[in-house]
Design an enzyme around this catalytic site. Structure first.
Site, PDB file in Angstrom:
ATOM      1  N   LYS A  56      49.903  34.780  43.570  1.00  0.00           N
ATOM      2  CA  LYS A  56      48.764  34.509  44.457  1.00  0.00           C
ATOM      3  C   LYS A  56      48.666  33.001  44.682  1.00  0.00           C
ATOM      4  O   LYS A  56      48.612  32.231  43.705  1.00  0.00           O
ATOM      5  CB  LYS A  56      47.498  35.015  43.779  1.00  0.00           C
TER       6      LYS A  56
HETATM    7  C1  E4P Z   1      40.607  39.009  45.164  1.00  0.00           C
HETATM    8  O1  E4P Z   1      41.785  38.814  45.229  1.00  0.00           O
HETATM    9  C2  E4P Z   1      39.596  37.944  45.143  1.00  0.00           C
HETATM   10  O2  E4P Z   1      39.899  36.997  44.201  1.00  0.00           O
HETATM   11  C3  E4P Z   1      38.236  38.545  44.922  1.00  0.00           C
HETATM   12  O3  E4P Z   1      38.114  39.718  45.692  1.00  0.00           O
HETATM   13  C4  E4P Z   1      37.090  37.602  45.129  1.00  0.00           C
HETATM   14  O4  E4P Z   1      35.888  38.319  45.073  1.00  0.00           O
HETATM   15  P1  E4P Z   1      34.443  37.618  44.871  1.00  0.00           P
HETATM   16  O5  E4P Z   1      34.063  36.960  46.136  1.00  0.00           O
HETATM   17  O6  E4P Z   1      33.537  38.787  44.538  1.00  0.00           O
HETATM   18  O7  E4P Z   1      34.610  36.662  43.732  1.00  0.00           O
END
Ligand code: E4P
Length: 216
Positions: free
Chosen positions: A83
């Site tokens: 990522k």
């Molecule tokens: C996923 O890959 C993201 O890191 C995540 O969905 C972020 O979500 P949040 O806005 O609830 O922290």
């Protein structure tokens, strides 16, 4: 639409994997912090629970640093997906890694133009954050619709991974638009199974069945 669990909690991932409906997992540095676990160790454990992609995020901000971290992370298991943030260095890293056959999830996407750039960089997944988009006065689902349109216009293979999902309506709208994947906290996924009329129906059927005095 594929369902990913947005968590680093092993018990939750095992519970969802047991349903046979879990297609992968996403983590981020905040979720690793919440788990209280060692990053490498917990990522390896998650990769053993699901065969699907498991996103593990780099924390370096420069291309060389991201490549160095990705090199360590991708050795954890074959289903690790690196990522990277949606920055110039992140997309340079995305292009290099996907060129070598490594899956890449480009995260922190908040505009359709950013998603277009990620697709050009060969991203496996683009993660638009709908919840955070909504929180800031924008329309998260409109963003998903725009990205779907653009990707279809040019036949980009990058999968739209709807992230920062907060409730069932985000899931429903993502499916209507034709997003490829959504990632949500386990509680949001578990809530999708529930309906008050399902519970009421079961209660009524069981009460009548008991009156028959029969057994299967
Ligand atoms: C996923 O890959 C993201 O890191 C995540 O969905 C972020 O979500 P949040 O806005 O609830 O922290």
């Amino acid at each position: 639409m594929k369902f990913f669990a947005d968590t680093a909690e092993i018990a939750d991932i095992k519970e969802l994997a047991a349903t046979g409906l879990l297609d992968g997992v996403t983590t981020n540095p905040s979720l690793i912090m919440k788990s209280g676990r060692d990053f490498m160790e917990v990522t390896k454990e998650i990769c053993g629970i699901t065969d699907g992609p498991v996103s593990a995020e780099v924390v370096a901000l420069d291309h060389a640093g991201m490549m160095r971290e990705a090199e360590i992370l991708r050795k954890i298991a074959d289903n690790v997906c690196i990522k990277v943030p949606l920055t110039i260095d992140g997309l340079k890293t995305c292009k290099a890694l996907t060129g070598e056959g490594t899956m890449v999830n480009v995260t922190l996407c908040f505009s359709a133009n950013q998603a277009l750039l990620a697709a050009k960089a060969g991203a496996t997944f683009i993660s638009p954050f709908v919840g955070r988009h909504d929180d800031n006065g924008f329309d998260g689902m409109e963003l998903i619709g725009d990205i779907r349109l653009i990707y279809d216009n040019y036949d980009f293979r990058t999968e739209i991974l709807v992230a920062s999902v907060r409730h069932g309506l985000h899931v429903l709208q993502s499916a209507r638009i034709g997003a490829d994947v959504m990632t949500a906290p386990p509680a949001v996924i578990k809530a999708l199974f529930k309906h008050v009329l399902t519970d009421k129906g079961i209660e009524g059927f069981l009460a009548d069945w008991a009156k028959t005095g029969q057994a299967i």
